[in-house]
Design a protein around this motif. Structure first.
Motif, PDB file in Angstrom:
ATOM      1  N   GLN A  97       4.095 -10.235 -11.191  1.00  0.00           N
ATOM      2  CA  GLN A  97       4.024 -11.612 -10.858  1.00  0.00           C
ATOM      3  C   GLN A  97       4.779 -12.500 -11.833  1.00  0.00           C
ATOM      4  N   HIS A  98       5.680 -13.381 -11.237  1.00  0.00           N
ATOM      5  CA  HIS A  98       6.198 -14.576 -12.180  1.00  0.00           C
ATOM      6  C   HIS A  98       5.888 -15.938 -11.398  1.00  0.00           C
ATOM      7  N   LEU A  99       5.297 -16.716 -12.355  1.00  0.00           N
ATOM      8  CA  LEU A  99       5.022 -18.081 -11.816  1.00  0.00           C
ATOM      9  C   LEU A  99       5.678 -19.176 -12.726  1.00  0.00           C
ATOM     10  N   VAL A 143       0.987  -1.106  -0.054  1.00  0.00           N
ATOM     11  CA  VAL A 143      -0.117   0.040   0.100  1.00  0.00           C
ATOM     12  C   VAL A 143       0.897   1.175  -0.088  1.00  0.00           C
ATOM     13  N   GLY A 144       0.517   2.221  -0.885  1.00  0.00           N
ATOM     14  CA  GLY A 144       1.299   3.382  -0.879  1.00  0.00           C
ATOM     15  C   GLY A 144       1.673   3.830  -2.503  1.00  0.00           C
ATOM     16  N   ALA A 145       1.809   5.276  -2.442  1.00  0.00           N
ATOM     17  CA  ALA A 145       2.220   5.707  -3.675  1.00  0.00           C
ATOM     18  C   ALA A 145       3.407   5.205  -4.199  1.00  0.00           C
ATOM     19  N   ALA A 146       3.354   4.909  -5.556  1.00  0.00           N
ATOM     20  CA  ALA A 146       4.646   4.384  -6.231  1.00  0.00           C
ATOM     21  C   ALA A 146       5.206   3.000  -5.598  1.00  0.00           C
ATOM     22  N   SER A 147       4.135   2.402  -5.082  1.00  0.00           N
ATOM     23  CA  SER A 147       4.678   0.962  -4.515  1.00  0.00           C
ATOM     24  C   SER A 147       4.910   0.019  -5.761  1.00  0.00           C
ATOM     25  N   LYS A 148       5.427  -0.879  -5.422  1.00  0.00           N
ATOM     26  CA  LYS A 148       5.761  -2.109  -6.226  1.00  0.00           C
ATOM     27  C   LYS A 148       5.650  -3.446  -5.665  1.00  0.00           C
ATOM     28  N   ALA A 149       4.779  -4.174  -6.036  1.00  0.00           N
ATOM     29  CA  ALA A 149       4.562  -5.616  -5.500  1.00  0.00           C
ATOM     30  C   ALA A 149       5.232  -6.546  -6.362  1.00  0.00           C
ATOM     31  N   LYS A 150       6.250  -7.356  -6.223  1.00  0.00           N
ATOM     32  CA  LYS A 150       6.691  -8.387  -6.914  1.00  0.00           C
ATOM     33  C   LYS A 150       6.749  -9.700  -6.311  1.00  0.00           C
ATOM     34  N   GLN A 151       6.134 -10.621  -7.093  1.00  0.00           N
ATOM     35  CA  GLN A 151       6.164 -12.028  -6.458  1.00  0.00           C
ATOM     36  C   GLN A 151       6.659 -12.853  -7.816  1.00  0.00           C
ATOM     37  N   SER A 152       7.540 -13.956  -7.140  1.00  0.00           N
ATOM     38  CA  SER A 152       8.136 -14.727  -7.996  1.00  0.00           C
ATOM     39  C   SER A 152       7.979 -16.381  -7.345  1.00  0.00           C
ATOM     40  N   LEU A 153       7.226 -17.114  -8.006  1.00  0.00           N
ATOM     41  CA  LEU A 153       7.281 -18.547  -7.506  1.00  0.00           C
ATOM     42  C   LEU A 153       7.743 -19.416  -8.476  1.00  0.00           C
ATOM     43  N   ALA A 154       8.913 -20.307  -8.332  1.00  0.00           N
ATOM     44  CA  ALA A 154       9.792 -21.278  -9.001  1.00  0.00           C
ATOM     45  C   ALA A 154      10.159 -20.407 -10.310  1.00  0.00           C
ATOM     46  N   SER A 155      10.773 -19.237  -9.927  1.00  0.00           N
ATOM     47  CA  SER A 155      11.058 -18.412 -10.874  1.00  0.00           C
ATOM     48  C   SER A 155      12.469 -18.143 -10.828  1.00  0.00           C
ATOM     49  N   ASN A 156      13.249 -17.535 -11.821  1.00  0.00           N
ATOM     50  CA  ASN A 156      14.700 -16.913 -11.702  1.00  0.00           C
ATOM     51  C   ASN A 156      14.489 -15.527 -12.128  1.00  0.00           C
ATOM     52  N   VAL A 157      14.843 -14.698 -11.170  1.00  0.00           N
ATOM     53  CA  VAL A 157      14.541 -13.189 -11.638  1.00  0.00           C
ATOM     54  C   VAL A 157      15.977 -12.546 -11.529  1.00  0.00           C
ATOM     55  N   GLY A 158      16.459 -11.856 -12.363  1.00  0.00           N
ATOM     56  CA  GLY A 158      17.634 -11.152 -12.389  1.00  0.00           C
ATOM     57  C   GLY A 158      18.314 -11.262 -14.045  1.00  0.00           C
ATOM     58  N   SER A 159      19.490 -11.390 -13.971  1.00  0.00           N
ATOM     59  CA  SER A 159      20.151 -11.536 -15.304  1.00  0.00           C
ATOM     60  C   SER A 159      20.380 -13.120 -15.461  1.00  0.00           C
ATOM     61  N   VAL A 160      19.522 -13.725 -16.109  1.00  0.00           N
ATOM     62  CA  VAL A 160      19.346 -15.156 -16.224  1.00  0.00           C
ATOM     63  C   VAL A 160      19.920 -15.899 -17.581  1.00  0.00           C
ATOM     64  N   THR A 161      20.797 -16.915 -17.128  1.00  0.00           N
ATOM     65  CA  THR A 161      21.554 -17.595 -18.295  1.00  0.00           C
ATOM     66  C   THR A 161      21.238 -19.074 -17.816  1.00  0.00           C
ATOM     67  N   VAL A 162      20.669 -19.826 -18.814  1.00  0.00           N
ATOM     68  CA  VAL A 162      20.496 -21.247 -18.877  1.00  0.00           C
ATOM     69  C   VAL A 162      21.068 -21.846 -19.867  1.00  0.00           C
ATOM     70  N   LYS A 163      22.157 -22.795 -19.333  1.00  0.00           N
ATOM     71  CA  LYS A 163      22.908 -23.466 -20.273  1.00  0.00           C
ATOM     72  C   LYS A 163      22.703 -25.213 -19.824  1.00  0.00           C
ATOM     73  N   GLY A 164      21.641 -25.364 -19.248  1.00  0.00           N
ATOM     74  CA  GLY A 164      21.636 -26.741 -18.791  1.00  0.00           C
ATOM     75  C   GLY A 164      20.045 -27.149 -18.940  1.00  0.00           C
TER      76      GLY A 164
END
Length: 101
Positions: free
Chosen positions: A93-95, A47-68
């Motif tokens: 939200q990332h699921l 709650v609040g002005a300019a708020s951010k709600a981020k939710q990640s379940l079974a997710s990779n968040v950031g600079s993601v590199t998958v080689k496998g």
């Protein structure tokens, strides 16, 4: 009523601190399996002005590199909510996903 408001603000501040530390370099070179099984509810709210709600379940968040191999599964038997209240606020939200910057 004031205690509820203080609890909501405290949760928002803790969420903000955790979100700041959650952005990372993620490199997957071998087998990777992420599983989330929700039986009930998962809620993320701010709650609040300019708020951010981020939710990640079974997710990779950031600079993601998958080689496998990468398997991400989210099973929900209930509800998942990610919400914000306030002007210029956003909810993300990332699921079961890989999300880059």
């Amino acid at each position: 009523m004031m205690n509820i408001f203080k609890s909501i603000i405290s949760c928002a501040l803790i969420s903000t601190a955790l979100m700041a530390s959650a952005q990372a370099d993620v490199t997957i070179k071998g087998a990777n399996k992420q599983t989330v099984n929700v039986q009930g509810a998962v809620a993320n709210s701010v709650v609040g002005a300019a708020s951010k709600a981020k939710q990640s379940l079974a997710s990779n968040v950031g600079s993601v590199t998958v080689k496998g191999s990468n398997t991400q599964t989210v099973a929900v038997q209930g509800a998942i909510a990610n919400s914000v209240v306030g002007a210029a606020s956003t909810a993300e939200q990332h699921l079961g996903s890989n999300v880059g910057n």
